[in-house]
Design a protein around this motif. Sequence first.
Motif, PDB file in Angstrom:
ATOM      1  N   VAL A   8       0.844  -1.202   0.000  1.00 23.97           N
ATOM      2  CA  VAL A   8       0.000   0.000   0.000  1.00 23.97           C
ATOM      3  C   VAL A   8       0.876   1.248   0.000  1.00 23.97           C
ATOM      4  O   VAL A   8       0.656   2.187  -0.777  1.00 23.97           O
ATOM      5  N   ALA A   9       1.888   1.252   0.864  1.00 25.32           N
ATOM      6  CA  ALA A   9       2.804   2.397   0.910  1.00 25.32           C
ATOM      7  C   ALA A   9       3.576   2.523  -0.405  1.00 25.32           C
ATOM      8  O   ALA A   9       3.802   3.635  -0.901  1.00 25.32           O
ATOM      9  N   PHE A  10       3.979   1.385  -0.975  1.00 26.74           N
ATOM     10  CA  PHE A  10       4.715   1.403  -2.242  1.00 26.74           C
ATOM     11  C   PHE A  10       3.876   2.046  -3.340  1.00 26.74           C
ATOM     12  O   PHE A  10       4.355   2.891  -4.101  1.00 26.74           O
ATOM     13  N   LYS A  11       2.605   1.655  -3.431  1.00 22.87           N
ATOM     14  CA  LYS A  11       1.734   2.229  -4.462  1.00 22.87           C
ATOM     15  C   LYS A  11       1.526   3.722  -4.243  1.00 22.87           C
ATOM     16  O   LYS A  11       1.524   4.512  -5.193  1.00 22.87           O
ATOM     17  N   SER A  12       1.347   4.115  -2.993  1.00 24.03           N
ATOM     18  CA  SER A  12       1.143   5.526  -2.687  1.00 24.03           C
ATOM     19  C   SER A  12       2.362   6.349  -3.106  1.00 24.03           C
ATOM     20  O   SER A  12       2.234   7.410  -3.726  1.00 24.03           O
ATOM     21  N   THR A  13       3.545   5.838  -2.776  1.00 24.11           N
ATOM     22  CA  THR A  13       4.772   6.538  -3.145  1.00 24.11           C
ATOM     23  C   THR A  13       4.950   6.557  -4.651  1.00 24.11           C
ATOM     24  O   THR A  13       5.359   7.570  -5.228  1.00 24.11           O
ATOM     25  N   THR A  14       4.640   5.428  -5.301  1.00 19.25           N
ATOM     26  CA  THR A  14       4.756   5.359  -6.753  1.00 19.25           C
ATOM     27  C   THR A  14       3.857   6.401  -7.414  1.00 19.25           C
ATOM     28  O   THR A  14       4.278   7.118  -8.338  1.00 19.25           O
ATOM     29  N   ARG A  15       2.637   6.481  -6.954  1.00 17.46           N
ATOM     30  CA  ARG A  15       1.705   7.460  -7.521  1.00 17.46           C
ATOM     31  C   ARG A  15       2.237   8.875  -7.336  1.00 17.46           C
ATOM     32  O   ARG A  15       2.244   9.679  -8.283  1.00 17.46           O
ATOM     33  N   THR A  16       2.721   9.179  -6.139  1.00 15.29           N
ATOM     34  CA  THR A  16       3.246  10.519  -5.860  1.00 15.29           C
ATOM     35  C   THR A  16       4.435  10.850  -6.754  1.00 15.29           C
ATOM     36  O   THR A  16       4.534  11.956  -7.306  1.00 15.29           O
ATOM     37  N   GLN A  17       5.332   9.879  -6.910  1.00 11.22           N
ATOM     38  CA  GLN A  17       6.525  10.134  -7.708  1.00 11.22           C
ATOM     39  C   GLN A  17       6.179  10.336  -9.187  1.00 11.22           C
ATOM     40  O   GLN A  17       6.766  11.176  -9.863  1.00 11.22           O
ATOM     41  N   SER A  20       4.791  13.675  -9.816  1.00  6.97           N
ATOM     42  CA  SER A  20       5.867  14.664  -9.877  1.00  6.97           C
ATOM     43  C   SER A  20       6.652  14.577 -11.189  1.00  6.97           C
ATOM     44  O   SER A  20       7.058  15.597 -11.749  1.00  6.97           O
ATOM     45  N   ALA A  21       6.861  13.353 -11.680  1.00  2.02           N
ATOM     46  CA  ALA A  21       7.703  13.159 -12.874  1.00  2.02           C
ATOM     47  C   ALA A  21       6.918  13.225 -14.181  1.00  2.02           C
ATOM     48  O   ALA A  21       7.521  13.152 -15.262  1.00  2.02           O
ATOM     49  N   ALA A  22       5.608  13.381 -14.132  1.00  2.02           N
ATOM     50  CA  ALA A  22       4.766  13.291 -15.323  1.00  2.02           C
ATOM     51  C   ALA A  22       5.195  14.269 -16.408  1.00  2.02           C
ATOM     52  O   ALA A  22       5.345  13.896 -17.585  1.00  2.02           O
ATOM     53  N   ASP A  83      -3.816   4.373 -15.816  1.00  2.00           N
ATOM     54  CA  ASP A  83      -2.593   4.593 -15.053  1.00  2.00           C
ATOM     55  C   ASP A  83      -2.979   4.980 -13.634  1.00  2.00           C
ATOM     56  O   ASP A  83      -4.080   5.503 -13.402  1.00  2.00           O
ATOM     57  N   ILE A  84      -2.064   4.762 -12.714  1.00  2.00           N
ATOM     58  CA  ILE A  84      -2.294   5.118 -11.317  1.00  2.00           C
ATOM     59  C   ILE A  84      -2.141   6.618 -11.093  1.00  2.00           C
ATOM     60  O   ILE A  84      -2.582   7.163 -10.090  1.00  2.00           O
ATOM     61  N   SER A  85      -1.494   7.311 -12.052  1.00  2.00           N
ATOM     62  CA  SER A  85      -1.223   8.739 -11.933  1.00  2.00           C
ATOM     63  C   SER A  85      -2.131   9.547 -12.854  1.00  2.00           C
ATOM     64  O   SER A  85      -1.980   9.504 -14.076  1.00  2.00           O
ATOM     65  N   PRO A  86      -3.068  10.300 -12.304  1.00  2.00           N
ATOM     66  CA  PRO A  86      -3.930  11.117 -13.165  1.00  2.00           C
ATOM     67  C   PRO A  86      -3.167  12.210 -13.908  1.00  2.00           C
ATOM     68  O   PRO A  86      -3.528  12.573 -15.032  1.00  2.00           O
ATOM     69  N   GLU A 233      17.246  10.515 -16.694  1.00  2.00           N
ATOM     70  CA  GLU A 233      16.878   9.655 -15.573  1.00  2.00           C
ATOM     71  C   GLU A 233      16.531  10.474 -14.332  1.00  2.00           C
ATOM     72  O   GLU A 233      15.570  10.152 -13.615  1.00  2.00           O
ATOM     73  N   GLN A 234      17.287  11.528 -14.086  1.00  2.00           N
ATOM     74  CA  GLN A 234      17.069  12.346 -12.904  1.00  2.00           C
ATOM     75  C   GLN A 234      15.703  13.035 -12.951  1.00  2.00           C
ATOM     76  O   GLN A 234      15.002  13.141 -11.945  1.00  2.00           O
ATOM     77  N   GLU A 235      15.299  13.466 -14.125  1.00  2.00           N
ATOM     78  CA  GLU A 235      14.056  14.217 -14.250  1.00  2.00           C
ATOM     79  C   GLU A 235      12.826  13.317 -14.356  1.00  2.00           C
ATOM     80  O   GLU A 235      11.750  13.694 -13.887  1.00  2.00           O
ATOM     81  N   SER A 236      12.977  12.147 -14.980  1.00  2.00           N
ATOM     82  CA  SER A 236      11.754  11.449 -15.394  1.00  2.00           C
ATOM     83  C   SER A 236      11.619  10.004 -14.948  1.00  2.00           C
ATOM     84  O   SER A 236      10.582   9.394 -15.206  1.00  2.00           O
ATOM     85  N   PHE A 237      12.599   9.428 -14.278  1.00  2.00           N
ATOM     86  CA  PHE A 237      12.487   8.031 -13.862  1.00  2.00           C
ATOM     87  C   PHE A 237      11.926   7.959 -12.442  1.00  2.00           C
ATOM     88  O   PHE A 237      12.646   8.123 -11.459  1.00  2.00           O
TER      89      PHE A 237
END
Length: 286
Positions: A8-17, A20-22, A83-86, A233-237
Amino acid sequence: MSTTFDPVAFKSTTRTQWESAAEAWHRWGPAVESWLGEATERMLDDVHLTAGSRVLDVAAGAGGQTLAAARRVGPTGHVLATDISPAILEFAAAEAARAGLDTVATLEADGEDLSAVADGSVDAAISRVGLIYFPDQRRALGEIRRTLRPGGRISAVVYSTPERNGFFSIPVGIIRRVAGLPAPGPGLPGPFSLGGPGVAEAAYVDAGLVDVSVTPVPSPVRLASAAECVRFEQESFGALHQMLSGLDEGARDDAWAEIEEALGQFDGPDGFVGPCEMLVVSGTRP
Protein backbone atom coordinates in the motif's frame (compact mmCIF):
# COMPACT_ATOMS: atom_id res chain seq x y z
CA MET A 1 13.56 -0.08 11.06
CA SER A 2 11.32 -2.75 9.55
CA THR A 3 12.23 -3.98 6.09
CA THR A 4 8.86 -5.65 5.55
CA PHE A 5 7.48 -4.70 2.14
CA ASP A 6 4.31 -2.63 2.35
CA PRO A 7 2.45 -2.74 -0.99
CA VAL A 8 0.00 0.00 0.00
CA ALA A 9 2.80 2.40 0.91
CA PHE A 10 4.72 1.40 -2.24
CA LYS A 11 1.73 2.23 -4.46
CA SER A 12 1.14 5.53 -2.69
CA THR A 13 4.77 6.54 -3.15
CA THR A 14 4.76 5.36 -6.75
CA ARG A 15 1.71 7.46 -7.52
CA THR A 16 3.25 10.52 -5.86
CA GLN A 17 6.52 10.13 -7.71
CA TRP A 18 4.84 9.74 -11.10
CA GLU A 19 2.63 12.73 -10.38
CA SER A 20 5.87 14.66 -9.88
CA ALA A 21 7.70 13.16 -12.87
CA ALA A 22 4.77 13.29 -15.32
CA GLU A 23 5.75 16.53 -17.05
CA ALA A 24 9.36 15.44 -17.49
CA TRP A 25 8.43 11.99 -18.84
CA HIS A 26 6.18 13.73 -21.36
CA ARG A 27 8.87 16.28 -22.24
CA TRP A 28 11.39 13.51 -22.87
CA GLY A 29 8.83 11.75 -25.09
CA PRO A 30 10.87 11.86 -28.32
CA ALA A 31 13.83 10.23 -26.54
CA VAL A 32 11.53 7.61 -25.00
CA GLU A 33 9.98 6.73 -28.38
CA SER A 34 13.41 6.51 -30.02
CA TRP A 35 14.61 4.22 -27.23
CA LEU A 36 11.50 2.01 -26.95
CA GLY A 37 10.18 2.30 -30.50
CA GLU A 38 11.29 -1.10 -31.76
CA ALA A 39 10.05 -2.93 -28.65
CA THR A 40 6.75 -1.04 -28.86
CA GLU A 41 6.21 -2.07 -32.47
CA ARG A 42 6.91 -5.69 -31.57
CA MET A 43 4.45 -5.46 -28.66
CA LEU A 44 1.74 -4.12 -30.95
CA ASP A 45 2.52 -6.77 -33.58
CA ASP A 46 2.22 -9.50 -30.96
CA VAL A 47 -1.33 -8.55 -29.93
CA HIS A 48 -2.47 -8.74 -33.58
CA LEU A 49 -4.10 -5.33 -33.75
CA THR A 50 -6.40 -4.76 -36.69
CA ALA A 51 -8.87 -2.09 -37.73
CA GLY A 52 -11.60 -1.92 -35.09
CA SER A 53 -9.66 -3.65 -32.29
CA ARG A 54 -10.50 -2.68 -28.70
CA VAL A 55 -7.29 -2.17 -26.72
CA LEU A 56 -6.53 -1.79 -23.01
CA ASP A 57 -3.25 -0.01 -22.17
CA VAL A 58 -2.24 -0.69 -18.55
CA ALA A 59 0.19 1.71 -16.84
CA ALA A 60 0.02 3.83 -19.97
CA GLY A 61 2.04 6.76 -18.68
CA ALA A 62 2.18 9.71 -21.10
CA GLY A 63 0.78 7.50 -23.82
CA GLY A 64 3.37 7.11 -26.57
CA GLN A 65 2.37 3.50 -27.12
CA THR A 66 -1.31 4.42 -26.62
CA LEU A 67 -1.20 6.68 -29.65
CA ALA A 68 0.70 4.09 -31.68
CA ALA A 69 -2.02 1.53 -30.88
CA ALA A 70 -4.78 4.02 -31.75
CA ARG A 71 -3.24 4.64 -35.15
CA ARG A 72 -3.19 0.91 -35.83
CA VAL A 73 -6.80 0.25 -34.87
CA GLY A 74 -8.10 3.22 -36.82
CA PRO A 75 -11.32 5.23 -36.46
CA THR A 76 -13.44 2.15 -35.72
CA GLY A 77 -11.18 0.93 -32.90
CA HIS A 78 -10.81 2.10 -29.32
CA VAL A 79 -7.92 2.41 -26.85
CA LEU A 80 -8.42 2.83 -23.10
CA ALA A 81 -5.29 4.12 -21.35
CA THR A 82 -5.15 3.46 -17.61
CA ASP A 83 -2.59 4.59 -15.05
CA ILE A 84 -2.29 5.12 -11.32
CA SER A 85 -1.22 8.74 -11.93
CA PRO A 86 -3.93 11.12 -13.17
CA ALA A 87 -1.35 13.81 -13.95
CA ILE A 88 0.48 11.65 -16.46
CA LEU A 89 -2.82 10.60 -18.08
CA GLU A 90 -3.57 14.25 -18.72
CA PHE A 91 -0.55 14.35 -21.02
CA ALA A 92 -1.70 11.18 -22.79
CA ALA A 93 -5.16 12.67 -23.33
CA ALA A 94 -3.74 15.97 -24.58
CA GLU A 95 -1.42 14.23 -27.04
CA ALA A 96 -4.30 12.10 -28.36
CA ALA A 97 -6.42 15.21 -28.86
CA ARG A 98 -3.54 17.03 -30.56
CA ALA A 99 -3.14 14.07 -32.94
CA GLY A 100 -6.87 13.99 -33.68
CA LEU A 101 -7.22 10.51 -32.16
CA ASP A 102 -10.70 10.71 -30.67
CA THR A 103 -10.79 6.94 -30.15
CA VAL A 104 -8.51 7.24 -27.09
CA ALA A 105 -9.98 7.43 -23.58
CA THR A 106 -8.17 7.60 -20.23
CA LEU A 107 -9.03 6.15 -16.83
CA GLU A 108 -7.25 6.54 -13.51
CA ALA A 109 -6.95 2.95 -12.30
CA ASP A 110 -4.63 0.67 -10.36
CA GLY A 111 -3.41 -2.07 -12.68
CA GLU A 112 -4.25 -4.61 -9.97
CA ASP A 113 -7.87 -3.44 -9.88
CA LEU A 114 -9.40 -2.94 -13.33
CA SER A 115 -12.95 -3.43 -12.09
CA ALA A 116 -14.15 -0.51 -14.22
CA VAL A 117 -13.31 -2.58 -17.31
CA ALA A 118 -15.88 -5.26 -18.11
CA ASP A 119 -15.04 -8.95 -18.43
CA GLY A 120 -14.07 -9.96 -21.95
CA SER A 121 -14.51 -6.44 -23.28
CA VAL A 122 -11.17 -5.94 -25.06
CA ASP A 123 -9.42 -7.71 -27.91
CA ALA A 124 -5.90 -6.84 -26.78
CA ALA A 125 -4.02 -5.51 -23.75
CA ILE A 126 -0.62 -3.84 -23.70
CA SER A 127 1.70 -2.54 -21.00
CA ARG A 128 5.01 -0.79 -21.61
CA VAL A 129 7.49 -0.79 -18.72
CA GLY A 130 4.65 -0.94 -16.19
CA LEU A 131 4.01 -4.53 -15.15
CA ILE A 132 7.43 -4.76 -13.47
CA TYR A 133 6.38 -2.19 -10.85
CA PHE A 134 3.14 -3.84 -9.70
CA PRO A 135 3.46 -5.24 -6.17
CA ASP A 136 1.13 -8.13 -7.08
CA GLN A 137 1.98 -9.01 -10.67
CA ARG A 138 -0.13 -12.17 -10.52
CA ARG A 139 -3.19 -10.16 -9.59
CA ALA A 140 -2.48 -7.60 -12.31
CA LEU A 141 -2.09 -10.28 -14.97
CA GLY A 142 -5.26 -11.96 -13.72
CA GLU A 143 -7.16 -8.68 -14.02
CA ILE A 144 -5.83 -8.13 -17.53
CA ARG A 145 -6.74 -11.69 -18.49
CA ARG A 146 -10.28 -11.13 -17.21
CA THR A 147 -10.78 -8.09 -19.42
CA LEU A 148 -9.67 -9.96 -22.55
CA ARG A 149 -12.14 -11.80 -24.75
CA PRO A 150 -11.34 -15.51 -25.27
CA GLY A 151 -8.49 -15.59 -27.77
CA GLY A 152 -7.51 -12.02 -26.89
CA ARG A 153 -3.83 -11.21 -26.58
CA ILE A 154 -1.67 -9.46 -24.00
CA SER A 155 1.84 -8.15 -24.58
CA ALA A 156 4.11 -6.28 -22.17
CA VAL A 157 7.50 -4.65 -22.55
CA VAL A 158 9.80 -5.28 -19.57
CA TYR A 159 13.53 -5.03 -18.87
CA SER A 160 15.63 -8.14 -19.17
CA THR A 161 18.50 -8.69 -16.71
CA PRO A 162 20.64 -6.02 -15.00
CA GLU A 163 23.69 -7.25 -16.89
CA ARG A 164 22.06 -6.29 -20.19
CA ASN A 165 20.78 -2.93 -18.99
CA GLY A 166 23.80 -1.00 -17.81
CA PHE A 167 22.26 2.41 -18.50
CA PHE A 168 19.72 1.69 -15.72
CA SER A 169 21.26 -1.01 -13.54
CA ILE A 170 24.37 1.07 -12.84
CA PRO A 171 22.34 3.99 -11.42
CA VAL A 172 20.11 1.57 -9.52
CA GLY A 173 23.15 -0.15 -8.00
CA ILE A 174 24.77 3.12 -6.94
CA ILE A 175 21.55 4.44 -5.40
CA ARG A 176 20.93 1.19 -3.52
CA ARG A 177 24.41 1.33 -2.05
CA VAL A 178 24.26 5.00 -1.12
CA ALA A 179 20.74 4.76 0.33
CA GLY A 180 21.37 1.43 2.06
CA LEU A 181 18.58 -0.28 0.16
CA PRO A 182 18.59 -4.07 -0.33
CA ALA A 183 17.88 -5.55 -3.74
CA PRO A 184 14.22 -6.53 -4.03
CA GLY A 185 13.61 -10.17 -3.28
CA PRO A 186 11.90 -12.60 -5.67
CA GLY A 187 8.33 -11.60 -6.37
CA LEU A 188 8.79 -7.97 -5.31
CA PRO A 189 8.41 -5.07 -7.75
CA GLY A 190 11.44 -3.52 -9.41
CA PRO A 191 12.86 -2.77 -12.84
CA PHE A 192 14.33 -6.23 -13.35
CA SER A 193 11.63 -8.24 -11.56
CA LEU A 194 10.57 -10.11 -14.73
CA GLY A 195 13.91 -10.23 -16.52
CA GLY A 196 15.41 -13.47 -15.24
CA PRO A 197 15.31 -16.64 -17.34
CA GLY A 198 11.82 -18.13 -17.28
CA VAL A 199 10.40 -15.60 -14.78
CA ALA A 200 8.08 -13.73 -17.13
CA GLU A 201 6.88 -16.94 -18.80
CA ALA A 202 6.07 -18.46 -15.41
CA ALA A 203 4.13 -15.35 -14.37
CA TYR A 204 1.99 -15.50 -17.50
CA VAL A 205 1.32 -19.22 -17.22
CA ASP A 206 0.46 -18.82 -13.54
CA ALA A 207 -2.13 -16.21 -14.55
CA GLY A 208 -3.80 -18.69 -16.91
CA LEU A 209 -2.36 -17.41 -20.18
CA VAL A 210 -1.26 -19.70 -23.00
CA ASP A 211 0.90 -19.44 -26.15
CA VAL A 212 3.40 -17.47 -24.12
CA SER A 213 6.41 -16.05 -25.93
CA VAL A 214 9.34 -13.89 -24.87
CA THR A 215 11.25 -11.88 -27.48
CA PRO A 216 14.45 -9.99 -26.57
CA VAL A 217 14.71 -6.63 -28.32
CA PRO A 218 18.01 -4.70 -28.25
CA SER A 219 17.02 -1.16 -27.19
CA PRO A 220 20.15 0.96 -26.71
CA VAL A 221 19.62 4.39 -25.20
CA ARG A 222 21.15 6.90 -27.62
CA LEU A 223 21.68 10.41 -26.31
CA ALA A 224 24.26 13.16 -26.75
CA SER A 225 26.25 12.28 -23.63
CA ALA A 226 26.25 10.53 -20.29
CA ALA A 227 25.35 13.88 -18.75
CA GLU A 228 22.20 14.00 -20.88
CA CYS A 229 21.31 10.45 -19.85
CA VAL A 230 21.63 11.49 -16.21
CA ARG A 231 19.31 14.44 -16.84
CA PHE A 232 16.83 12.08 -18.50
CA GLU A 233 16.88 9.66 -15.57
CA GLN A 234 17.07 12.35 -12.90
CA GLU A 235 14.06 14.22 -14.25
CA SER A 236 11.75 11.45 -15.39
CA PHE A 237 12.49 8.03 -13.86
CA GLY A 238 9.98 7.66 -11.05
CA ALA A 239 11.61 4.49 -9.72
CA LEU A 240 14.91 6.29 -9.10
CA HIS A 241 13.13 9.20 -7.42
CA GLN A 242 11.43 6.69 -5.16
CA MET A 243 14.71 5.03 -4.20
CA LEU A 244 16.35 8.39 -3.44
CA SER A 245 13.47 9.74 -1.37
CA GLY A 246 15.09 8.90 1.97
CA LEU A 247 18.29 10.88 1.26
CA ASP A 248 18.91 14.57 1.87
CA GLU A 249 19.61 16.91 -1.04
CA GLY A 250 23.37 16.76 -0.67
CA ALA A 251 23.44 12.97 -0.67
CA ARG A 252 21.16 12.90 -3.71
CA ASP A 253 23.45 15.30 -5.57
CA ASP A 254 26.48 13.17 -4.70
CA ALA A 255 24.72 10.04 -5.95
CA TRP A 256 23.87 11.65 -9.30
CA ALA A 257 27.47 12.85 -9.68
CA GLU A 258 28.73 9.32 -9.11
CA ILE A 259 26.15 7.97 -11.59
CA GLU A 260 27.27 10.42 -14.29
CA GLU A 261 30.90 9.44 -13.81
CA ALA A 262 30.02 5.72 -14.03
CA LEU A 263 27.85 6.15 -17.13
CA GLY A 264 30.68 8.01 -18.84
CA GLN A 265 32.05 4.64 -19.93
CA PHE A 266 29.28 4.56 -22.56
CA ASP A 267 30.27 7.89 -24.13
CA GLY A 268 31.94 7.56 -27.51
CA PRO A 269 32.44 9.23 -30.89
CA ASP A 270 28.74 8.76 -31.67
CA GLY A 271 27.60 10.13 -28.33
CA PHE A 272 26.16 8.13 -25.46
CA VAL A 273 25.02 4.58 -26.25
CA GLY A 274 23.65 3.00 -23.10
CA PRO A 275 23.24 -0.80 -23.07
CA CYS A 276 19.60 -1.86 -22.80
CA GLU A 277 17.65 -4.98 -23.68
CA MET A 278 13.89 -5.16 -23.39
CA LEU A 279 11.75 -8.29 -23.42
CA VAL A 280 8.40 -8.38 -25.18
CA VAL A 281 6.32 -10.91 -23.27
CA SER A 282 3.10 -12.03 -24.95
CA GLY A 283 0.31 -14.52 -24.31
CA THR A 284 -3.29 -15.43 -25.06
CA ARG A 285 -6.42 -15.80 -22.97
CA PRO A 286 -7.71 -19.32 -23.70
